[in-house]
Design a protein around this motif. Structure first.
Motif, PDB file in Angstrom:
ATOM      1  N   LEU A  88       0.826  -1.205   0.000  1.00 37.33           N
ATOM      2  CA  LEU A  88       0.000   0.000   0.000  1.00 37.33           C
ATOM      3  C   LEU A  88       0.864   1.260   0.000  1.00 37.33           C
ATOM      4  O   LEU A  88       0.550   2.231  -0.698  1.00 37.33           O
ATOM      5  CB  LEU A  88      -0.956   0.001   1.198  1.00 37.33           C
ATOM      6  N   ASP A  89       1.973   1.250   0.743  1.00 37.84           N
ATOM      7  CA  ASP A  89       2.892   2.390   0.730  1.00 37.84           C
ATOM      8  C   ASP A  89       3.488   2.579  -0.661  1.00 37.84           C
ATOM      9  O   ASP A  89       3.614   3.710  -1.153  1.00 37.84           O
ATOM     10  CB  ASP A  89       4.024   2.198   1.748  1.00 37.84           C
ATOM     11  N   TYR A  90       3.847   1.474  -1.307  1.00 41.96           N
ATOM     12  CA  TYR A  90       4.414   1.539  -2.656  1.00 41.96           C
ATOM     13  C   TYR A  90       3.407   2.149  -3.630  1.00 41.96           C
ATOM     14  O   TYR A  90       3.758   3.033  -4.414  1.00 41.96           O
ATOM     15  CB  TYR A  90       4.838   0.147  -3.115  1.00 41.96           C
ATOM     16  N   ASP A  98      -0.594   7.141 -10.087  1.00 47.24           N
ATOM     17  CA  ASP A  98      -1.448   6.711 -11.184  1.00 47.24           C
ATOM     18  C   ASP A  98      -0.641   5.977 -12.262  1.00 47.24           C
ATOM     19  O   ASP A  98      -0.619   6.380 -13.418  1.00 47.24           O
ATOM     20  CB  ASP A  98      -2.169   7.930 -11.770  1.00 47.24           C
ATOM     21  N   THR A  99       0.032   4.888 -11.864  1.00 47.77           N
ATOM     22  CA  THR A  99       0.861   4.113 -12.787  1.00 47.77           C
ATOM     23  C   THR A  99       0.473   2.648 -12.690  1.00 47.77           C
ATOM     24  O   THR A  99       0.259   2.130 -11.599  1.00 47.77           O
ATOM     25  CB  THR A  99       2.353   4.258 -12.407  1.00 47.77           C
ATOM     26  N   ASP A 100       0.390   1.985 -13.846  1.00 48.83           N
ATOM     27  CA  ASP A 100       0.129   0.545 -13.846  1.00 48.83           C
ATOM     28  C   ASP A 100       1.410  -0.194 -13.485  1.00 48.83           C
ATOM     29  O   ASP A 100       2.478   0.105 -14.028  1.00 48.83           O
ATOM     30  CB  ASP A 100      -0.340   0.076 -15.225  1.00 48.83           C
ATOM     31  N   VAL A 101       1.303  -1.143 -12.560  1.00 43.62           N
ATOM     32  CA  VAL A 101       2.471  -1.937 -12.168  1.00 43.62           C
ATOM     33  C   VAL A 101       2.109  -3.415 -12.140  1.00 43.62           C
ATOM     34  O   VAL A 101       0.944  -3.786 -11.979  1.00 43.62           O
ATOM     35  CB  VAL A 101       3.022  -1.512 -10.790  1.00 43.62           C
ATOM     36  N   ARG A 102       3.123  -4.241 -12.291  1.00 43.20           N
ATOM     37  CA  ARG A 102       2.971  -5.691 -12.212  1.00 43.20           C
ATOM     38  C   ARG A 102       3.477  -6.176 -10.866  1.00 43.20           C
ATOM     39  O   ARG A 102       4.205  -5.474 -10.166  1.00 43.20           O
ATOM     40  CB  ARG A 102       3.771  -6.368 -13.326  1.00 43.20           C
ATOM     41  N   ALA A 103       3.113  -7.394 -10.517  1.00 41.96           N
ATOM     42  CA  ALA A 103       3.557  -7.976  -9.250  1.00 41.96           C
ATOM     43  C   ALA A 103       5.081  -8.006  -9.186  1.00 41.96           C
ATOM     44  O   ALA A 103       5.678  -7.749  -8.144  1.00 41.96           O
ATOM     45  CB  ALA A 103       2.977  -9.380  -9.075  1.00 41.96           C
ATOM     46  N   ARG A 104       5.737  -8.309 -10.307  1.00 39.41           N
ATOM     47  CA  ARG A 104       7.206  -8.345 -10.341  1.00 39.41           C
ATOM     48  C   ARG A 104       7.787  -6.961 -10.041  1.00 39.41           C
ATOM     49  O   ARG A 104       8.787  -6.836  -9.329  1.00 39.41           O
ATOM     50  CB  ARG A 104       7.693  -8.840 -11.694  1.00 39.41           C
ATOM     51  N   ALA A 135      10.604  -3.349  -6.286  1.00 44.28           N
ATOM     52  CA  ALA A 135      10.554  -2.096  -5.531  1.00 44.28           C
ATOM     53  C   ALA A 135      10.657  -2.332  -4.026  1.00 44.28           C
ATOM     54  O   ALA A 135      11.211  -1.508  -3.308  1.00 44.28           O
ATOM     55  CB  ALA A 135       9.270  -1.342  -5.853  1.00 44.28           C
ATOM     56  N   LEU A 136      10.154  -3.471  -3.567  1.00 45.39           N
ATOM     57  CA  LEU A 136      10.204  -3.779  -2.130  1.00 45.39           C
ATOM     58  C   LEU A 136      11.454  -4.564  -1.765  1.00 45.39           C
ATOM     59  O   LEU A 136      11.572  -5.035  -0.636  1.00 45.39           O
ATOM     60  CB  LEU A 136       8.955  -4.563  -1.722  1.00 45.39           C
ATOM     61  N   SER A 137      12.359  -4.732  -2.725  1.00 47.81           N
ATOM     62  CA  SER A 137      13.604  -5.484  -2.514  1.00 47.81           C
ATOM     63  C   SER A 137      13.335  -6.907  -2.052  1.00 47.81           C
ATOM     64  O   SER A 137      14.015  -7.437  -1.182  1.00 47.81           O
ATOM     65  CB  SER A 137      14.510  -4.767  -1.510  1.00 47.81           C
ATOM     66  N   ARG A 138      12.337  -7.532  -2.638  1.00 48.96           N
ATOM     67  CA  ARG A 138      12.014  -8.915  -2.314  1.00 48.96           C
ATOM     68  C   ARG A 138      12.527  -9.800  -3.432  1.00 48.96           C
ATOM     69  O   ARG A 138      12.869  -9.342  -4.512  1.00 48.96           O
ATOM     70  CB  ARG A 138      10.509  -9.088  -2.146  1.00 48.96           C
TER      71      ARG A 138
END
Length: 176
Positions: free
Chosen positions: A120-122, A128-134, A139-142
């Motif tokens: 949610l923070d990300y 307003d940008t489309d993002v994928r799970a990857r 972005a979360l350094s996972r």
């Protein structure tokens, strides 16, 4: 009536077919047993790692917690024989984790898990940008292996179901 030689031939053909099936099934059984052994070994490793992480999380200080409520145990090493046993067994789950007990009085209890809050923070940052799970995982350094991506995808789907984010296309998510 069917001649005896034809019946004998049918029996031979059936026996050969069954013998081929038996050989194929034995090979398949061996392959499945090897795969199951690998899965069990991986499961054991993941359980031990999770147990060790839960012990470390229970001992880790929470941001904003008063100094007198912080745990004094070192997160690098379990302090009691029960902690060590839980770490070795991978069953470090407690009924009331220390991180909840370390919550300052009057602070609201979290309604989401840590991963959900990070996601949610990300989304609040990307707008307003489309993002994928990857993209979220990176972005979360996972880790970006399929298991980690699926965990994030599941969380994204739950957030879509809770109307916290929206799905904009196949595999695409966007903040509300």
């Amino acid at each position: 009536m069917v001649p005896a030689s034809r019946t004998a031939h049918n029996i031979e053909v059936t026996a050969e077919s069954l013998q081929e099936d038996l050989s194929r099934l034995e090979l398949q059984k061996q392959a499945l047993e090897r795969e199951l052994a690998a899965v069990v070994a991986h499961l054991d490793t993941v359980q031990r790692a999770l147990g060790a992480l839960e012990v470390m999380l229970a001992a880790a200080p929470q941001a904003g917690a008063p100094a007198d409520t912080l745990p004094t145990a070192s997160p690098a090493s379990p302090t009691t024989s029960a902690d060590i046993a839980r770490t070795e067994r991978g069953t470090g789950r407690e009924k009331e984790p220390a991180r909840r007990a370390a919550r300052p009085k009057g602070a609201p209890e979290r309604t989401y898990g840590r991963l959900t809050e990070q996601i949610l923070d990300y989304f609040a940052k990307v707008g307003d940008t489309d993002v994928r799970a990857r993209d979220v995982a990176v972005a979360l350094s996972r880790a970006t292996d399929s298991g980690s991506i699926n965990a994030i995808r599941s969380t994204l789907d739950r957030l879509v179901g809770a109307s916290r984010i929206r799905r904009t296309g196949r595999g695409l998510y966007r903040a509300l």
